[in-house]
Design an enzyme around this catalytic site. Structure first.
Site, PDB file in Angstrom:
ATOM      1  N   ASP A 193       0.863  -1.177   0.000  1.00 36.84           N
ATOM      2  CA  ASP A 193       0.000   0.000   0.000  1.00 36.84           C
ATOM      3  C   ASP A 193       0.903   1.233   0.000  1.00 36.84           C
ATOM      4  OD1 ASP A 193      -1.765   2.049   0.618  1.00 36.84           O
ATOM      5  OD2 ASP A 193      -2.773   0.945   2.231  1.00 36.84           O
ATOM      6  N   GLY A 242      -1.413   4.436  -7.404  1.00 36.74           N
ATOM      7  CA  GLY A 242      -2.376   5.396  -6.862  1.00 36.74           C
ATOM      8  C   GLY A 242      -3.682   5.365  -7.618  1.00 36.74           C
ATOM      9  N   SER A 252      -6.349   6.349 -10.253  1.00 39.02           N
ATOM     10  CA  SER A 252      -6.078   6.774 -11.632  1.00 39.02           C
ATOM     11  C   SER A 252      -7.303   7.334 -12.359  1.00 39.02           C
ATOM     12  CB  SER A 252      -5.514   5.593 -12.425  1.00 39.02           C
ATOM     13  OG  SER A 252      -6.501   4.581 -12.518  1.00 39.02           O
ATOM     14  N   SER A 306      -0.934  13.544 -15.447  1.00 43.87           N
ATOM     15  CA  SER A 306      -2.091  13.356 -16.322  1.00 43.87           C
ATOM     16  C   SER A 306      -2.545  14.680 -16.922  1.00 43.87           C
ATOM     17  CB  SER A 306      -3.244  12.755 -15.516  1.00 43.87           C
ATOM     18  OG  SER A 306      -4.450  12.802 -16.240  1.00 43.87           O
ATOM     19  N   TYR A 319      -8.638  14.065  -8.610  1.00 39.11           N
ATOM     20  CA  TYR A 319      -7.582  13.248  -9.225  1.00 39.11           C
ATOM     21  C   TYR A 319      -6.582  14.164  -9.951  1.00 39.11           C
ATOM     22  CZ  TYR A 319      -5.581  10.455 -13.034  1.00 39.11           C
ATOM     23  OH  TYR A 319      -4.724   9.880 -13.948  1.00 39.11           O
ATOM     24  N   ARG A 340     -12.109  12.865 -29.064  1.00 37.60           N
ATOM     25  CA  ARG A 340     -11.159  13.624 -28.227  1.00 37.60           C
ATOM     26  C   ARG A 340      -9.747  13.049 -28.326  1.00 37.60           C
ATOM     27  NH1 ARG A 340      -9.944  12.088 -22.988  1.00 37.60           N
ATOM     28  NH2 ARG A 340      -8.801  13.641 -21.767  1.00 37.60           N
TER      29      ARG A 340
HETATM   30  C1  15L Z   1      -6.323   9.605 -17.190  1.00 33.56           C
HETATM   31  O1  15L Z   1      -5.554  10.235 -16.468  1.00 33.56           O
HETATM   32  C2  15L Z   1      -6.935   8.341 -16.739  1.00 33.56           C
HETATM   33  O2  15L Z   1      -6.078   7.610 -15.870  1.00 33.56           O
HETATM   34  C3  15L Z   1      -7.384   7.450 -17.868  1.00 33.56           C
HETATM   35  O3  15L Z   1      -8.289   6.509 -17.324  1.00 33.56           O
HETATM   36  C4  15L Z   1      -8.046   8.221 -19.029  1.00 33.56           C
HETATM   37  O4  15L Z   1      -9.307   8.587 -18.690  1.00 33.56           O
HETATM   38  C5  15L Z   1      -7.199   9.412 -19.445  1.00 33.56           C
HETATM   39  O5  15L Z   1      -6.747  10.165 -18.346  1.00 33.56           O
HETATM   40  C6  15L Z   1      -7.913  10.352 -20.435  1.00 33.56           C
HETATM   41  O6  15L Z   1      -7.986  11.546 -20.167  1.00 33.56           O
HETATM   42  O7  15L Z   1      -8.344   9.876 -21.481  1.00 33.56           O
END
Ligand code: 15L
Length: 273
Positions: A51, A73, A75, A110, A135, A173
Site C-alpha cells: 500500500d 495510486g 487513476s 495526467s 484526481y 477527443r
Molecule cells: C487519465 O488520467 C486516466 O487515468 C485514464 O483513465 C483516461 O481517462 C485518461 O486520463 C484520459 O484523459 O483519457
C-alpha cells in the site's frame, strides 16, 4: 551490475505493459501494487503487494534502486478522501525513498491536471494548472512535489502529463490526446536512461496532428513519439461526448463529474478565466 528499477502500479494496464516490455529488454524490475499482479511475474522481476500509504514498505522496496516509475495510486476521479492516501501521502513516500536512494522519479501525471483548459487551445509548459477534479489536483500536486524535490534535494524527476494511453484511441477527443503503448514505453525508457533529467515535464501524447500540447522538455531526454491517432480517424471521429462541458474542455468526461456551474456558464463568466 545495473541497479534495479521500482515500478509502482504494476498491476494496472500501463504497469503490466511496462513490466512485460521492460523486463523483455533486460531491465531488472521490482514490481509493486496494492492489487495482486495478474500475470506471470516476468523473468528478472519480483512482485511485492504493498500500500502506498505504508512509507516503511515503500522505503524498503526502493532500497538500492536507480529509479522509481510511479504509476501507482488512484487513476480516475474519486472523492477527495479516497485520493488523499495513495496520491498525496503515497507520493511523499515515493519522493522520500528517491531522496534516500539517490534515485530518479518518473511520475505518471495526467492531462487532468490541466483539464479545464479549452479544447483547441494549444498549451505549453507556461500554462496554468487547471485540474478537472481531485484526481487531476493530485497530479498537479505530484508535479509540484517533483519541482520541490529537485530544487531542494536534487532528486531528478520526469512528469509525464499523459493524455489517453490505450492500445488504440476510442473517441474523437483522442485524436488530440492519444498516447500509444509503444510511445509510452519509449518515453519511460528515455527518462530512465537520459544522462541528465533535472525536473522535466513532458506531454504524454503520440505524434497526433490534432494535439493541444506543444513545447516541453522532450529534447532533454531524446524522445519523439512515432504513432499517430489520425490512423484511426474513420472509426472514432463521430464518437463525440453528449455533454457540452466534456466537449468544451481538454479533460473531457472528467470535467462533467460533479460539475455544478450552470451549463453553459453565462458568456461573461469566461472573461473571469
Ligand atoms: C487519465 O488520467 C486516466 O487515468 C485514464 O483513465 C483516461 O481517462 C485518461 O486520463 C484520459 O484523459 O483519457
Amino acid at each position: 551490475m545495473t541497479k534495479p528499477i521500482l515500478l509502482t502500479g504494476a498491476s494496472g494496464a500501463l504497469g503490466r505493459m511496462l513490466a512485460r516490455e521492460m523486463a523483455a529488454q533486460g531491465v531488472a524490475l521490482r514490481l509493486t501494487d496494492i492489487a495482486p499482479f495478474p500475470d506471470a511475474v516476468p523473468e528478472g522481476a519480483s512482485f511485492t503487494k504493498a500500500d502506498l500509504n505504508d512509507g516503511v514498505t515503500i522505503l524498503r522496496l526502493a532500497e538500492g534502486c536507480r529509479a522509481i516509475l510511479h504509476f501507482g495510486g488512484v487513476s480516475v476521479e474519486q472523492p477527495f478522501e479516497d485520493v488523499l492516501g495513495p496520491n498525496l501521502r503515497g507520493l511523499h513516500h515515493i519522493y522520500e525513498a528517491a531522496r534516500r536512494e539517490g534515485a530518479r522519479v518518473v511520475f505518471a501525471s495526467s492531462n487532468h491536471s490541466i483539464g479545464f483548459h479549452r479544447q483547441g487551445e494549444t498549451l505549453d509548459l507556461d500554462c496554468q494548472f487547471r485540474p478537472d477534479g481531485f484526481y487531476g489536483l493530485s497530479k498537479a500536486y505530484g508535479e509540484l512535489m517533483g519541482r520541490l524535490y529537485w530544487d531542494k534535494h536534487g532528486v531528478e524527476n520526469a512528469n509525464l502529463r499523459i493524455g489517453s494511453c490505450l492500445p488504440a484511441p476510442v473517441d474523437a477527443r483522442m485524436l488530440s490526446t492519444w498516447l500509444s503503448y509503444p510511445d509510452l514505453l519509449r518515453l519511460v525508457m528515455a527518462c530512465t536512461d537520459a544522462p541528465r533529467l533535472g525536473h522535466a515535464v513532458i506531454w504524454g501524447a503520440s505524434a497526433n496532428p490534432g494535439s493541444w500540447w506543444a513545447r516541453d522538455h522532450r529534447e532533454r531526454i531524446g524522445w519523439a513519439p512515432q504513432d499517430n491517432a489520425e490512423d484511426f480517424r474513420a472509426t472514432i471521429e463521430k464518437k463525440i461526448h453528449p455533454s457540452e462541458v466534456a466537449r468544451r474542455h481538454q479533460g473531457g468526461a472528467f470535467c462533467v463529474i460533479d460539475y455544478s456551474r450552470p451549463t453553459p456558464p453565462p458568456v461573461d463568466a469566461f472573461s473571469l478565466d
